[in-house]
Design a protein around this motif. Structure first.
Motif, PDB file in Angstrom:
ATOM      1  N   LYS A 140       0.828  -1.209   0.000  1.00 40.34           N
ATOM      2  CA  LYS A 140       0.000   0.000   0.000  1.00 40.34           C
ATOM      3  C   LYS A 140       0.861   1.257   0.000  1.00 40.34           C
ATOM      4  O   LYS A 140       0.575   2.220  -0.705  1.00 40.34           O
ATOM      5  CB  LYS A 140      -0.927   0.010   1.216  1.00 40.34           C
ATOM      6  CG  LYS A 140      -2.100  -0.916   1.102  1.00 40.34           C
ATOM      7  CD  LYS A 140      -2.966  -0.839   2.346  1.00 40.34           C
ATOM      8  CE  LYS A 140      -4.040  -1.899   2.328  1.00 40.34           C
ATOM      9  NZ  LYS A 140      -4.816  -1.910   3.574  1.00 40.34           N
ATOM     10  N   GLU A 141       1.922   1.248   0.803  1.00 47.33           N
ATOM     11  CA  GLU A 141       2.845   2.381   0.853  1.00 47.33           C
ATOM     12  C   GLU A 141       3.498   2.615  -0.499  1.00 47.33           C
ATOM     13  O   GLU A 141       3.594   3.749  -0.976  1.00 47.33           O
ATOM     14  CB  GLU A 141       3.945   2.115   1.887  1.00 47.33           C
ATOM     15  CG  GLU A 141       3.864   2.971   3.105  1.00 47.33           C
ATOM     16  CD  GLU A 141       4.991   2.642   4.072  1.00 47.33           C
ATOM     17  OE1 GLU A 141       6.161   2.549   3.634  1.00 47.33           O
ATOM     18  OE2 GLU A 141       4.688   2.482   5.255  1.00 47.33           O
ATOM     19  N   LYS A 142       3.931   1.557  -1.116  1.00 47.91           N
ATOM     20  CA  LYS A 142       4.587   1.647  -2.417  1.00 47.91           C
ATOM     21  C   LYS A 142       3.633   2.224  -3.461  1.00 47.91           C
ATOM     22  O   LYS A 142       4.006   3.091  -4.257  1.00 47.91           O
ATOM     23  CB  LYS A 142       5.059   0.245  -2.830  1.00 47.91           C
ATOM     24  CG  LYS A 142       5.956   0.190  -4.010  1.00 47.91           C
ATOM     25  CD  LYS A 142       6.442  -1.239  -4.206  1.00 47.91           C
ATOM     26  CE  LYS A 142       7.326  -1.374  -5.411  1.00 47.91           C
ATOM     27  NZ  LYS A 142       7.779  -2.748  -5.603  1.00 47.91           N
ATOM     28  N   GLN A 143       2.389   1.746  -3.450  1.00 45.95           N
ATOM     29  CA  GLN A 143       1.389   2.237  -4.398  1.00 45.95           C
ATOM     30  C   GLN A 143       1.075   3.706  -4.144  1.00 45.95           C
ATOM     31  O   GLN A 143       0.938   4.492  -5.079  1.00 45.95           O
ATOM     32  CB  GLN A 143       0.110   1.393  -4.304  1.00 45.95           C
ATOM     33  CG  GLN A 143      -0.940   1.772  -5.320  1.00 45.95           C
ATOM     34  CD  GLN A 143      -0.476   1.561  -6.745  1.00 45.95           C
ATOM     35  OE1 GLN A 143       0.222   0.594  -7.043  1.00 45.95           O
ATOM     36  NE2 GLN A 143      -0.832   2.461  -7.634  1.00 45.95           N
ATOM     37  N   ASN A 145       3.056   6.002  -2.802  1.00 45.68           N
ATOM     38  CA  ASN A 145       4.205   6.789  -3.275  1.00 45.68           C
ATOM     39  C   ASN A 145       4.206   6.901  -4.796  1.00 45.68           C
ATOM     40  O   ASN A 145       4.518   7.960  -5.351  1.00 45.68           O
ATOM     41  CB  ASN A 145       5.516   6.175  -2.792  1.00 45.68           C
ATOM     42  CG  ASN A 145       5.731   6.379  -1.313  1.00 45.68           C
ATOM     43  OD1 ASN A 145       5.140   7.272  -0.705  1.00 45.68           O
ATOM     44  ND2 ASN A 145       6.558   5.541  -0.722  1.00 45.68           N
ATOM     45  N   ARG A 146       3.846   5.824  -5.463  1.00 44.61           N
ATOM     46  CA  ARG A 146       3.775   5.838  -6.926  1.00 44.61           C
ATOM     47  C   ARG A 146       2.706   6.829  -7.401  1.00 44.61           C
ATOM     48  O   ARG A 146       2.923   7.586  -8.353  1.00 44.61           O
ATOM     49  CB  ARG A 146       3.463   4.426  -7.420  1.00 44.61           C
ATOM     50  CG  ARG A 146       3.873   4.185  -8.845  1.00 44.61           C
ATOM     51  CD  ARG A 146       3.639   2.754  -9.276  1.00 44.61           C
ATOM     52  NE  ARG A 146       4.584   1.847  -8.648  1.00 44.61           N
ATOM     53  CZ  ARG A 146       4.325   0.601  -8.310  1.00 44.61           C
ATOM     54  NH1 ARG A 146       3.129   0.088  -8.505  1.00 44.61           N
ATOM     55  NH2 ARG A 146       5.247  -0.153  -7.760  1.00 44.61           N
ATOM     56  N   ASP A 147       1.550   6.832  -6.721  1.00 47.03           N
ATOM     57  CA  ASP A 147       0.475   7.763  -7.077  1.00 47.03           C
ATOM     58  C   ASP A 147       0.888   9.214  -6.853  1.00 47.03           C
ATOM     59  O   ASP A 147       0.587  10.098  -7.659  1.00 47.03           O
ATOM     60  CB  ASP A 147      -0.791   7.456  -6.272  1.00 47.03           C
ATOM     61  CG  ASP A 147      -1.419   6.123  -6.679  1.00 47.03           C
ATOM     62  OD1 ASP A 147      -1.103   5.630  -7.788  1.00 47.03           O
ATOM     63  OD2 ASP A 147      -2.220   5.590  -5.885  1.00 47.03           O
ATOM     64  N   GLU A 149       3.982  10.432  -6.888  1.00 50.74           N
ATOM     65  CA  GLU A 149       4.960  10.785  -7.934  1.00 50.74           C
ATOM     66  C   GLU A 149       4.258  11.071  -9.254  1.00 50.74           C
ATOM     67  O   GLU A 149       4.609  12.015  -9.959  1.00 50.74           O
ATOM     68  CB  GLU A 149       5.986   9.661  -8.110  1.00 50.74           C
ATOM     69  CG  GLU A 149       6.947   9.520  -6.962  1.00 50.74           C
ATOM     70  CD  GLU A 149       7.838  10.740  -6.808  1.00 50.74           C
ATOM     71  OE1 GLU A 149       8.267  11.313  -7.827  1.00 50.74           O
ATOM     72  OE2 GLU A 149       8.080  11.124  -5.649  1.00 50.74           O
ATOM     73  N   ARG A 150       3.271  10.266  -9.590  1.00 50.21           N
ATOM     74  CA  ARG A 150       2.520  10.458 -10.837  1.00 50.21           C
ATOM     75  C   ARG A 150       1.777  11.783 -10.814  1.00 50.21           C
ATOM     76  O   ARG A 150       1.773  12.523 -11.799  1.00 50.21           O
ATOM     77  CB  ARG A 150       1.551   9.296 -11.028  1.00 50.21           C
ATOM     78  CG  ARG A 150       0.959   9.217 -12.425  1.00 50.21           C
ATOM     79  CD  ARG A 150       0.085   7.983 -12.625  1.00 50.21           C
ATOM     80  NE  ARG A 150       0.852   6.755 -12.440  1.00 50.21           N
ATOM     81  CZ  ARG A 150       0.488   5.769 -11.639  1.00 50.21           C
ATOM     82  NH1 ARG A 150      -0.607   5.853 -10.908  1.00 50.21           N
ATOM     83  NH2 ARG A 150       1.217   4.681 -11.548  1.00 50.21           N
ATOM     84  N   LYS A 153       4.213  14.659 -11.226  1.00 50.98           N
ATOM     85  CA  LYS A 153       4.705  14.725 -12.609  1.00 50.98           C
ATOM     86  C   LYS A 153       3.669  15.416 -13.492  1.00 50.98           C
ATOM     87  O   LYS A 153       4.007  16.253 -14.333  1.00 50.98           O
ATOM     88  CB  LYS A 153       4.992  13.317 -13.105  1.00 50.98           C
ATOM     89  CG  LYS A 153       5.563  13.266 -14.515  1.00 50.98           C
ATOM     90  CD  LYS A 153       5.824  11.837 -14.922  1.00 50.98           C
ATOM     91  CE  LYS A 153       6.271  11.785 -16.360  1.00 50.98           C
ATOM     92  NZ  LYS A 153       6.406  10.409 -16.825  1.00 50.98           N
TER      93      LYS A 153
END
Length: 156
Positions: A140-143, A145-147, A149-150, A153
């Motif tokens: 969940k943390e990884k997802q 962080n990905r969101d 960053e997206r 951007k």
């Protein structure tokens, strides 16, 4: 803690599953005692450390269940792919690892294999197993962080 070596190149083999299944407490760099054509196979990337583990007995560390494929051009001088391989660590490091495994219920897992000045080194991790909810939390943390960053951007 293993120092990040400037001479460390791209990993020849990596155990991504270990970082998912275990919480890595500390890392150590160790050399491996290899026979014959094993180094040639390792340089070609024909090594699998996914199911590997390290055990300590007789005052020495041993790498077990790691598959190094036989060298293509090695005919009679080829090695057993799943043989135990001795790891080269200092005596104090081995004693510290043995104490940690006995007292705190930890395990030793291989994380990656790389070359340093032509010699194969393995990064081993002193690890504690994660529970299922810890794994879910990490995903969940990884997802998240990905969101983030997206979104950043797209905002720029």
């Amino acid at each position: 803690m293993a120092k990040e070596n400037k001479a460390m190149t791209k990993p020849l083999a990596q155990n991504r599953k270990a970082r998912h299944d275990y919480e890595i407490i500390d890392t150590y760099e160790a050399g491996m005692v290899l026979k014959g054509t094993e180094i040639k196979s390792i340089r070609r990337g024909k090594m699998n450390i996914q199911d590997g583990f390290i055990s300590i007995y007789g005052g020495q560390a041993w790498l077990k269940n790691v598959h190094i494929s036989p060298y293509d051009h090695g005919n009679l001088f080829n090695h057993d792919p799943l043989r135990e391989r001795k790891l080269l660590l200092h005596k104090k490091q081995i004693n510290d690892l043995q104490q940690a495994i006995k007292e705190r219920g930890m395990t030793l897992v291989p994380l990656k294999v790389y070359l340093v000045r032509g010699r194969a080194k393995i990064l081993i991790g002193l690890a504690r197993g994660k529970n299922l909810y810890d794994k879910r939390h990490a995903l969940k943390e990884k997802q998240a962080n990905r969101d983030i960053e997206r979104a950043l951007k797209n905002y720029r």
